[in-house]
Enzyme design. Structure first.
Site, PDB file in Angstrom:
ATOM      1  N   GLY A 235       0.828  -1.215   0.000  1.00  0.00           N
ATOM      2  CA  GLY A 235       0.000   0.000   0.000  1.00  0.00           C
ATOM      3  C   GLY A 235       0.849   1.246   0.000  1.00  0.00           C
ATOM      4  O   GLY A 235       2.061   1.187  -0.213  1.00  0.00           O
ATOM      5  N   ASN A 236       0.223   2.372   0.210  1.00  0.00           N
ATOM      6  CA  ASN A 236       0.975   3.630   0.308  1.00  0.00           C
ATOM      7  C   ASN A 236       0.329   4.511   1.376  1.00  0.00           C
ATOM      8  O   ASN A 236      -0.711   4.161   1.933  1.00  0.00           O
ATOM      9  CB  ASN A 236       1.038   4.318  -1.059  1.00  0.00           C
ATOM     10  CG  ASN A 236      -0.328   4.697  -1.559  1.00  0.00           C
ATOM     11  OD1 ASN A 236      -0.990   5.548  -0.991  1.00  0.00           O
ATOM     12  ND2 ASN A 236      -0.778   4.019  -2.613  1.00  0.00           N
TER      13      ASN A 236
END
Ligand code: CTP
Length: 439
Positions: A235-236
């Site tokens: 993810g980020n």
């Protein structure tokens, strides 16, 4: 001058857009009302974007700007009369005036907002006919126009030349926008020659309530998550705050807003529809489904560029205490680039680029060109006080025309407002640079 433009049906309605644009550039406050038929030629969102004010098409609809003209304070109460706009106008210009509208004006028929406003007008009224030459020369139309002149209305004569119907020439072309504006100014005793039309965007008009009424805005927000196995993902750090702030501002200005939200844990902004997604593929699918209906795309989501090629459908186990794990990544679709390739004239596309330190603007410019966007919003993620989880942001908006607008550090909602101002200008510019049509 407070100029009210009444637009009736006809291909020449696009010239009314240009007239509105010229008038705004010359410093006049412009409001537009349309007949229902005219909406088949130019939508109200186009006029709203140019004038910076909502457009009315129905006698019974509430005016979000409560009868005010751009630049005026919003009155505390909505006016009782739906005729507030014409009562407060300095000049009422009906352009294009179709043969049907002219006939109604001559007979005193009041069956839509434009004809009703004409009956109620106390200010000078100018009528600019536009139609096929045989309709214009028909004795009925000629007699109607004569009658209007006898009653003190100013008729702005049509020009001669190529008409909208293929291969036809003759009299009936709507007068040019500069002539229309000059005629309105002359009615007020102002003989100043309007400035020539410029192809440049007119600068951001003030954001008036309802300015984005009827405009469909698609916003993406948050950050995608790409499964590695049944519990883990890549993810980020994008929180979705910027995208949600944009959606809130746009919805507050009357737009129909849809947010494709990737893993956002924030409350939905009032009036916006939220479509939750997890992965880049889901985000792509949700955007493809809605893009053709969107007038504006604000691509604020951080979309993964790669995803695990073969995510496990169970929780991966350590095979040995110190064994390493290789995860093969495959590229995802570049959603913005694909959508930009399918864009229709008039759609406005804005990208976002989180870049690190020096060279941020150069990277942004390169993405603006490569992804064929109208603008890109660049922020510098090397600065901890702005971006990602913080409430503030500081950005530079790069335009396709080479413009650079720096928005100093401020709350994400103020930054969102500045971005939406830019969008309003881009919408206005995209509407007046469409290929010209005769009549
Ligand atoms: N974007 C997208 N689809 C992707 C990646 C990015 O639609 N798979 C969009 C983002 O939402 C953003 C813009 O493209 O509006 C720029 O994103 P960015 O990640 O900065 O661009 P990339 O082309 O992925 O460049 P980089 O190599 O810097 O990651």
């Amino acid at each position: 001058m407070r100029l009210l433009i009444g637009v009736s049906g006809g291909i020449a309605a696009y010239k009314a857009l240009e007239t509105a644009r010229l008038a705004v550039k010359a410093g006049h406050s412009v409001r537009v009302i349309q007949t229902p038929t005219s909406e088949r030629f130019v939508g109200r969102a186009s006029f709203a974007a140019i004038t910076g004010a909502p457009v009315l098409t129905d006698e019974f609809e509430q005016d979000p700007a409560r009868g005010s003209y751009p630049g005026e304070a919003l009155p505390e109460r909505a006016p009782i009369s739906h005729l507030a706009l014409v009562e407060r106008a300095d000049v009422f210009l009906i352009a294009p005036a179709s043969a049907n509208t002219i006939a109604k004006l001559a007979a005193g028929v009041a069956d839509n907002l434009v004809t009703t406003a004409a009956l109620a007008a106390a200010c000078p009224v100018a009528v600019a006919p536009a139609m096929n030459n045989r309709m214009y020369l028909n004795p009925a139309t000629q007699a109607n126009l004569k009658l209007l002149e006898q009653r003190g209305l100013a008729v702005i004569p049509p020009g001669e030349g190529e008409l909208a119907s293929h291969g036809e020439r003759g009299i009936g072309r709507l007068a040019e926008p500069a002539e229309l504006l000059a005629a309105c100014q002359a009615l007020l005793g102002d003989q100043t020659v309007p400035r020539p039309v410029s192809a440049e965007p007119s600068g951001a008009p003030a954001l008036q309530t309802g300015i984005l009424q009827g405009v469909n805005v698609l916003v993406t927000a948050g950050g995608t998550q790409e499964p590695i196995d049944s519990v883990r993902y890549i993810g980020n750090r994008s929180s979705g705050r910027m995208g949600f702030a944009l959606a809130e501002v746009a919805a507050g200005l009357g737009a129909n807003v849809t947010i494709v939200a990737a893993n956002v844990k924030l409350d939905a902004p009032a009036g916006a529809e939220v479509v939750p997604v997890q992965t880049a593929a889901q985000l792509a699918q949700a955007c493809h489904k809605r893009f053709s209906d969107a007038d504006v795309l604000l691509m604020a989501a951080a979309v993964a560029d790669f995803r695990p090629a073969a995510p496990a459908d169970h929780k991966l186990k350590k095979t040995a205490p110190d064994a390493s794990l290789q995860i093969e990544l495959e590229p995802t679709e570049d959603v913005l680039t694909t959508l930009a390739a399918q864009r229709q004239p008039g759609q406005v596309l804005v990208g976002f680029a989180a870049e690190h330190g020096e060279g941020a603007l150069d990277y942004g410019r390169e993405k603006l060109a490569r992804k064929r966007l109208d603008a890109i919003v660049v922020n510098d993620i090397s600065r901890p006080e702005i971006g990602f989880d913080s409430a503030d942001n500081e950005v530079v908006i790069l335009g396709r025309d080479g413009s650079e607008r720096w928005i100093a550090q401020s709350s994400k909602s103020d930054v969102a407002r500045a971005i939406v101002e830019e969008v309003v200008s881009l919408l206005a510019a995209s509407l007046t640079t469409q290929p010209s049509v005769v009549n």
